[in-house]
Each structure stands twice: as structure tokens, then as C-alpha cells.
Design a protein around this motif. Structure first.
Motif, short mmCIF file in Angstrom:
data_model
loop_
_atom_site.label_atom_id
_atom_site.label_comp_id
_atom_site.label_asym_id
_atom_site.label_seq_id
_atom_site.Cartn_x
_atom_site.Cartn_y
_atom_site.Cartn_z
N ASP A 96 2.64 10.16 -3.05
CA ASP A 96 2.23 11.43 -3.64
C ASP A 96 3.40 11.98 -4.45
O ASP A 96 4.39 12.44 -3.89
N THR A 104 6.29 12.36 -1.40
CA THR A 104 6.24 11.67 -0.11
C THR A 104 5.55 10.32 -0.25
O THR A 104 4.71 10.11 -1.14
N LYS A 109 4.02 15.93 -3.92
CA LYS A 109 4.68 16.25 -2.66
C LYS A 109 5.94 15.44 -2.43
O LYS A 109 6.68 15.70 -1.48
#
Length: 210
Positions: free
Chosen positions: A136, A141, A139
Motif C-alpha cells: 500500500d 506498508t 500507507k
């Protein structure tokens, strides 16, 4: 003369009906054939390209086939025959390398999905192996609920469920098992809160950067 006129009119009507039927058939065939979810708007072979983010070159992408589905409800790129991706930091140094048998990039959501023989390497020389990983970009992550192996020299971690920063230097394995953990960096077991799934009860957090 009257007979010839009737014949001509009849032939004209038949031809008009045949033309209308063919046009309708062709139009229907086009409507059925085109599906923005499964029909790419662009296909490129033997791709080697640099991709920018906010005007800064961040990625190098290599793929045998690159398909673009930008008219789909959830627009995406598809790499059916594999993908090799390098991510650069602001100094153009490689932060991570990603290799996968198949990959998708959901461009609107900025989420990458890598599937099949996924192999990620970070700057610390660690190897992350799994059948499926998600990245992602919003984000920042990387995560998966699949089985994962992490190798660094003679050390090895194994388990199910994984979450990391996008540099792959701080990460958690939620259900570790059957692995050696002689890392000299920071390692801590995390106790689950009442809100977390019981699968996380043995979670291990690893930090490998200085």
C-alpha cells in the motif's frame, strides 16, 4: 414492366433487411466483446521503464507484458508474465527489489499485489519469500496473510501473517513458527490486546535498521 418493378422492390426490401440484421449483429458483437474489466486499453511487450512519483523517479519496472485497464471500475495495471521492480529513495539508492510471477497495480488506490514466487530484498540483504504480498503506497506498508519466510545469512524466520514498513526494515510476523531467530538487532514479542485476533498472540516484531 409491372412485374419487374415488383421484383426490384422485393429485392430492395430483402437487402435492407439483411443489412439491418448484419449491422445489428455486428453491433451486438462489439458490445459483447468489449469489457473494460477484462479488455486492456493498452498492451506493451518487453517493458523497461522508470516511473516517477511527485516528479521524482522512484521506481524501475521490468516486465515481459504490461497490460493497462484504465477504464475498469477499479483501474489497474496487470503483469501476467511476471514483474521485477526496484524502489529508489530520494538519493536514487535502491531501497527494495521485488520479483513476482504475476502482479497487479491498482492505480487509483495505489496498491500493488504480487502473487506467485514473490521475492523481496531490502537494503539490509534480507530476503522475504511468500506466495502473495500487498504493498500500500498511501500507507507505506507491505502486508500479507499468507505463509512467509525471511532469510538473512544463516538466520531464518517463518510464519503466517506479515506486516512491514515499505523499506522492509521494521516488520511483524503474526504467527511465527519453526524458525531460527539469532538476529542481533531489536527483537521483541508483542502481547495481543483484547481487540486483536488470537492468531497474533505469538507475534514477533523485528527492527533491522540502525
Amino acid at each position: 414492366m409491372k412485374y419487374n418493378s415488383i421484383t426490384i422492390v422485393f429485392i430492395a426490401i430483402v437487402m435492407l433487411f439483411f443489412y439491418s440484421a448484419c449491422s445489428s449483429k455486428d453491433s451486438g458483437a462489439i458490445d459483447i466483446a468489449y469489457n473494460p474489466e477484462t479488455t486492456p486499453s493498452m498492451v506493451t511487450d518487453s517493458v523497461i521503464t522508470l516511473i516517477s512519483d511527485s516528479g521524482i523517479t522512484r521506481y524501475k519496472l521490468i516486465a515481459d507484458i504490461w497490460e493497462v485497464y484504465d477504464k475498469a471500475e477499479d483501474p489497474y495495471w496487470y503483469f501476467p508474465e511476471g514483474l521485477y521492480l526496484e524502489r529508489f529513495d530520494s538519493l536514487f539508492q535502491i531501497e527494495a527489489k521485488i520479483l513476482a510471477a504475476t502482479a497487479w497495480n491498482y492505480t487509483a488506490r495505489k496498491v500493488w499485489r504480487s502473487k506467485g514466487n514473490v521475492d523481496i530484498r531490502n537494503m539490509e540483504g534480507e530476503m522475504f519469500l511468500s506466495e502473495e504480498l500487498f504493498w500500500d503506497q498511501e500507507k507505506q506498508t507491505v502486508y500479507s496473510d499468507k505463509y512467509i519466510q525471511i532469510k538473512r545469512g544463516d538466520t531464518e524466520l517463518k510464519g503466517y501473517g506479515f506486516e512491514s514498513n515499505q523499506e522492509m526494515t521494521e516488520y511483524r510476523i503474526f504467527r511465527p513458527h519453526d524458525g531460527r531467530i539469532p538476529f542481533r538487532e531489536n527483537i521483541e514479542s508483542t502481547e495481543p490486546s483484547d481487540e486483536k485476533n488470537n492468531n497474533e498472540e505469538d507475534a514477533v516484531t523485528i527492527t533491522t535498521h540502525e
